[in-house]
Motif scaffolding. Structure first.
Motif, PDB file in Angstrom:
ATOM      1  N   LEU A  21       0.702  -1.052  -0.124  1.00  0.00           N
ATOM      2  CA  LEU A  21      -0.164  -0.153   0.310  1.00  0.00           C
ATOM      3  C   LEU A  21       1.069   1.793   0.027  1.00  0.00           C
ATOM      4  CD1 LEU A  21      -2.601  -1.129   2.469  1.00  0.00           C
ATOM      5  CD2 LEU A  21      -2.760  -1.130  -0.048  1.00  0.00           C
ATOM      6  N   HIS A  22       1.723   0.883  -0.747  1.00  0.00           N
ATOM      7  CA  HIS A  22       2.037   2.423  -1.001  1.00  0.00           C
ATOM      8  C   HIS A  22       2.246   4.010  -0.985  1.00  0.00           C
ATOM      9  CE1 HIS A  22       1.779   3.179  -5.795  1.00  0.00           C
ATOM     10  NE2 HIS A  22       1.855   2.050  -5.507  1.00  0.00           N
ATOM     11  N   GLN A  23       1.310   3.664  -1.281  1.00  0.00           N
ATOM     12  CA  GLN A  23       0.304   5.340  -1.463  1.00  0.00           C
ATOM     13  C   GLN A  23       0.120   5.558  -0.106  1.00  0.00           C
ATOM     14  OE1 GLN A  23      -0.938   2.593  -2.116  1.00  0.00           O
ATOM     15  NE2 GLN A  23      -3.390   1.905  -1.550  1.00  0.00           N
ATOM     16  N   ARG A  24       0.111   5.034   1.137  1.00  0.00           N
ATOM     17  CA  ARG A  24       0.484   5.483   2.184  1.00  0.00           C
ATOM     18  C   ARG A  24       1.207   6.299   2.790  1.00  0.00           C
ATOM     19  NH1 ARG A  24      -3.418   0.462   5.586  1.00  0.00           N
ATOM     20  NH2 ARG A  24      -5.328   0.313   3.943  1.00  0.00           N
ATOM     21  N   GLY A  25       2.448   5.653   1.753  1.00  0.00           N
ATOM     22  CA  GLY A  25       4.304   6.171   2.602  1.00  0.00           C
ATOM     23  C   GLY A  25       4.039   8.065   2.245  1.00  0.00           C
ATOM     24  N   PHE A  26       4.727   8.229   3.661  1.00  0.00           N
ATOM     25  CA  PHE A  26       5.489   9.686   3.050  1.00  0.00           C
ATOM     26  C   PHE A  26       6.929   9.719   3.345  1.00  0.00           C
ATOM     27  CE2 PHE A  26       0.666   9.808   3.473  1.00  0.00           C
ATOM     28  CZ  PHE A  26       0.319  10.657   2.769  1.00  0.00           C
ATOM     29  N   TYR A  27       7.747  10.230   2.448  1.00  0.00           N
ATOM     30  CA  TYR A  27       9.125  10.599   2.737  1.00  0.00           C
ATOM     31  C   TYR A  27       9.705  11.958   3.133  1.00  0.00           C
ATOM     32  CZ  TYR A  27       8.614   6.288   1.271  1.00  0.00           C
ATOM     33  OH  TYR A  27       7.942   4.919   0.668  1.00  0.00           O
ATOM     34  N   ASP A  28       8.630  12.828   2.913  1.00  0.00           N
ATOM     35  CA  ASP A  28       8.751  14.458   3.488  1.00  0.00           C
ATOM     36  C   ASP A  28       9.291  14.757   4.231  1.00  0.00           C
ATOM     37  OD1 ASP A  28       6.484  16.101   4.540  1.00  0.00           O
ATOM     38  OD2 ASP A  28       6.109  13.960   3.082  1.00  0.00           O
ATOM     39  N   HIS A  29      10.121  15.859   5.291  1.00  0.00           N
ATOM     40  CA  HIS A  29      10.597  15.906   6.054  1.00  0.00           C
ATOM     41  C   HIS A  29       9.217  16.951   6.934  1.00  0.00           C
ATOM     42  CE1 HIS A  29      14.697  16.640   5.446  1.00  0.00           C
ATOM     43  NE2 HIS A  29      14.573  15.680   4.882  1.00  0.00           N
ATOM     44  N   GLU A  30       8.423  17.340   6.147  1.00  0.00           N
ATOM     45  CA  GLU A  30       7.634  18.142   7.402  1.00  0.00           C
ATOM     46  C   GLU A  30       6.653  17.008   8.005  1.00  0.00           C
ATOM     47  OE1 GLU A  30       3.874  19.724   8.854  1.00  0.00           O
ATOM     48  OE2 GLU A  30       3.954  17.904   6.385  1.00  0.00           O
ATOM     49  N   THR A  31       6.237  16.080   7.046  1.00  0.00           N
ATOM     50  CA  THR A  31       4.918  14.971   8.393  1.00  0.00           C
ATOM     51  C   THR A  31       6.034  14.118   8.855  1.00  0.00           C
ATOM     52  OG1 THR A  31       4.096  14.982   5.792  1.00  0.00           O
ATOM     53  CG2 THR A  31       4.285  12.703   7.066  1.00  0.00           C
ATOM     54  N   VAL A  32       7.113  13.308   8.457  1.00  0.00           N
ATOM     55  CA  VAL A  32       8.034  12.758   9.364  1.00  0.00           C
ATOM     56  C   VAL A  32       8.183  13.582  10.554  1.00  0.00           C
ATOM     57  CG1 VAL A  32      10.342  11.419   9.709  1.00  0.00           C
ATOM     58  CG2 VAL A  32       8.868  11.098   7.323  1.00  0.00           C
ATOM     59  N   HIS A  33       9.021  14.662  11.114  1.00  0.00           N
ATOM     60  CA  HIS A  33       9.256  15.493  12.178  1.00  0.00           C
ATOM     61  C   HIS A  33       7.600  15.539  12.889  1.00  0.00           C
ATOM     62  CE1 HIS A  33      13.186  17.351   9.312  1.00  0.00           C
ATOM     63  NE2 HIS A  33      13.065  16.302  10.007  1.00  0.00           N
ATOM     64  N   ARG A  34       6.742  16.869  11.532  1.00  0.00           N
ATOM     65  CA  ARG A  34       5.448  16.374  12.585  1.00  0.00           C
ATOM     66  C   ARG A  34       5.079  14.720  13.671  1.00  0.00           C
ATOM     67  NH1 ARG A  34       2.474  17.455   8.896  1.00  0.00           N
ATOM     68  NH2 ARG A  34       0.977  15.173   8.410  1.00  0.00           N
ATOM     69  N   LEU A  35       5.558  14.230  13.154  1.00  0.00           N
ATOM     70  CA  LEU A  35       5.477  12.751  13.695  1.00  0.00           C
ATOM     71  C   LEU A  35       5.503  12.251  14.672  1.00  0.00           C
ATOM     72  CD1 LEU A  35       3.470  10.730  10.911  1.00  0.00           C
ATOM     73  CD2 LEU A  35       2.294  11.796  11.976  1.00  0.00           C
ATOM     74  N   LEU A  36       6.799  13.138  14.953  1.00  0.00           N
ATOM     75  CA  LEU A  36       8.178  12.650  15.811  1.00  0.00           C
ATOM     76  C   LEU A  36       7.875  13.217  16.948  1.00  0.00           C
ATOM     77  CD1 LEU A  36      10.767  12.011  13.498  1.00  0.00           C
ATOM     78  CD2 LEU A  36      10.084  10.174  14.527  1.00  0.00           C
ATOM     79  N   ASP A  37       7.337  15.071  16.357  1.00  0.00           N
ATOM     80  CA  ASP A  37       7.630  15.595  17.631  1.00  0.00           C
ATOM     81  C   ASP A  37       5.956  15.944  18.332  1.00  0.00           C
ATOM     82  OD1 ASP A  37       9.586  16.904  16.604  1.00  0.00           O
ATOM     83  OD2 ASP A  37       8.832  18.566  15.380  1.00  0.00           O
ATOM     84  N   ALA A  38       5.242  15.128  17.939  1.00  0.00           N
ATOM     85  CA  ALA A  38       3.807  14.993  18.776  1.00  0.00           C
ATOM     86  C   ALA A  38       3.898  13.633  19.396  1.00  0.00           C
ATOM     87  CB  ALA A  38       3.005  14.735  17.314  1.00  0.00           C
ATOM     88  N   ALA A  39       5.292  13.326  19.786  1.00  0.00           N
ATOM     89  CA  ALA A  39       5.387  11.858  20.378  1.00  0.00           C
ATOM     90  C   ALA A  39       6.136  11.871  21.910  1.00  0.00           C
ATOM     91  CB  ALA A  39       5.335  10.630  19.330  1.00  0.00           C
ATOM     92  N   ALA A  40       5.983  11.779  22.500  1.00  0.00           N
ATOM     93  CA  ALA A  40       7.209  11.214  23.486  1.00  0.00           C
ATOM     94  C   ALA A  40       7.852  10.025  23.712  1.00  0.00           C
ATOM     95  CB  ALA A  40       6.431  11.435  24.852  1.00  0.00           C
ATOM     96  N   LEU A  41       7.267   9.193  23.392  1.00  0.00           N
ATOM     97  CA  LEU A  41       8.156   7.049  23.807  1.00  0.00           C
ATOM     98  C   LEU A  41       7.925   6.663  22.043  1.00  0.00           C
ATOM     99  CD1 LEU A  41       8.474   5.519  26.142  1.00  0.00           C
ATOM    100  CD2 LEU A  41       5.871   4.389  25.129  1.00  0.00           C
ATOM    101  N   CYS A  42       9.155   6.192  21.797  1.00  0.00           N
ATOM    102  CA  CYS A  42       9.944   5.905  20.872  1.00  0.00           C
ATOM    103  C   CYS A  42      10.057   4.038  21.083  1.00  0.00           C
ATOM    104  CB  CYS A  42      10.358   6.763  19.996  1.00  0.00           C
ATOM    105  SG  CYS A  42      12.407   6.155  20.853  1.00  0.00           S
ATOM    106  N   HIS A  43      10.104   3.247  20.444  1.00  0.00           N
ATOM    107  CA  HIS A  43      10.985   1.996  19.951  1.00  0.00           C
ATOM    108  C   HIS A  43      11.789   2.535  19.411  1.00  0.00           C
ATOM    109  CE1 HIS A  43       6.713   1.460  21.775  1.00  0.00           C
ATOM    110  NE2 HIS A  43       7.425   0.400  22.558  1.00  0.00           N
TER     111      HIS A  43
END
Length: 244
Positions: A21-43
């Protein structure tokens, strides 16, 4: 004719390309960084002597560098201290989806996987700054109000940095998606939204009566979405750091 420049994105190869389902994939900095910054816990995933491990930990981002911390004696930090390949993952669960067949049951989610070489932060100045942001990224300005960290506490804490070499976000926001012929079946289906919401603060029972809740907690109010509070705290913390 003028062309619109492409948004900055992470390189895509066999490591981070979304396969299904490659249409669900995003590689741009804005999307990746926004999701990272909205989280506290990672694995964080890594391999020690051929054995895979996955460790949950708090983390934060500075530009395209990720930081996390832990005990200097931990297996994860000892293994990653010399520049080992690692994968850091974050997931936001947005719903559970009940469909009309088992195959179409699903979940709505936003996820990120980041790949790079994880290394121990050994420079004293960088480590000191990172230990400040370990707190201030979540609670802007708080470190300046705290008891100073002791030399022994600093020695007992290790900080790992990983420059993001590859990253991909994957997002499902589809809700119920049954096969067309199944919609007429007399089977109940629904989407169950899922949110992480901040509850009422629970002050320490041993607080002196004249100690009030501080301004660094302004983002964290009862009923607010945690990801919104984390995102706002991140922006404020690094705006303050830039001004400082």
């Amino acid at each position: 004719m003028s062309s619109i420049p492409e948004a900055p994105s992470y390189p895509v190869d066999r490591t981070n390309r979304v396969k299904r389902l490659h249409q669900r994939g995003f590689y741009d900095h804005e999307t990746v960084h926004r999701l990272l910054d909205a989280a506290a816990l990672c694995h964080v995933s890594y391999v020690v002597d051929g054995q895979p491990y996955c460790t949950p930990t708090l983390f934060w981002r500075e530009g395209s560098t990720l930081y996390w911390h832990g005990s200097s004696a931990s297996r994860m930090l000892r293994n990653l201290s010399t520049g080992e390949p690692a994968c850091l993952a974050v997931t936001h669960l947005d719903s559970l989806v009940l469909a009309r067949c088992g195959f179409n049951h699903s979940a709505d989610y936003r996820s990120v996987m980041c790949f790079g070489q994880a290394k121990l932060v050994s420079d004293p100045a960088e480590k000191e700054r990172a230990l400040v942001m370990m707190v201030d990224r979540f609670f802007p300005g708080r470190t300046a109000t705290l008891r100073a960290t002791t030399v022994q506490e600093t020695k007992a804490t290790a900080v790992i940095a990983m420059s993001i070499e590859r990253a991909s976000a994957k997002i499902r926001a589809k809700g119920v998606a049954d096969d067309e012929e199944d919609y007429a079946l007399p089977i109940y289906a629904e989407r169950l939204p899922v949110q992480t919401v901040i509850g009422a603060p629970e002050p320490c029972e041993r607080l002196p009566p004249d100690v009030a809740r501080t301004a660094d907690l302004a983002e964290y109010q009862k009923g607010r979405l945690l990801e919104d509070a984390l995102g706002e705290a991140y922006r404020r913390a690094y705006a303050d750091a830039a001004e400082g």
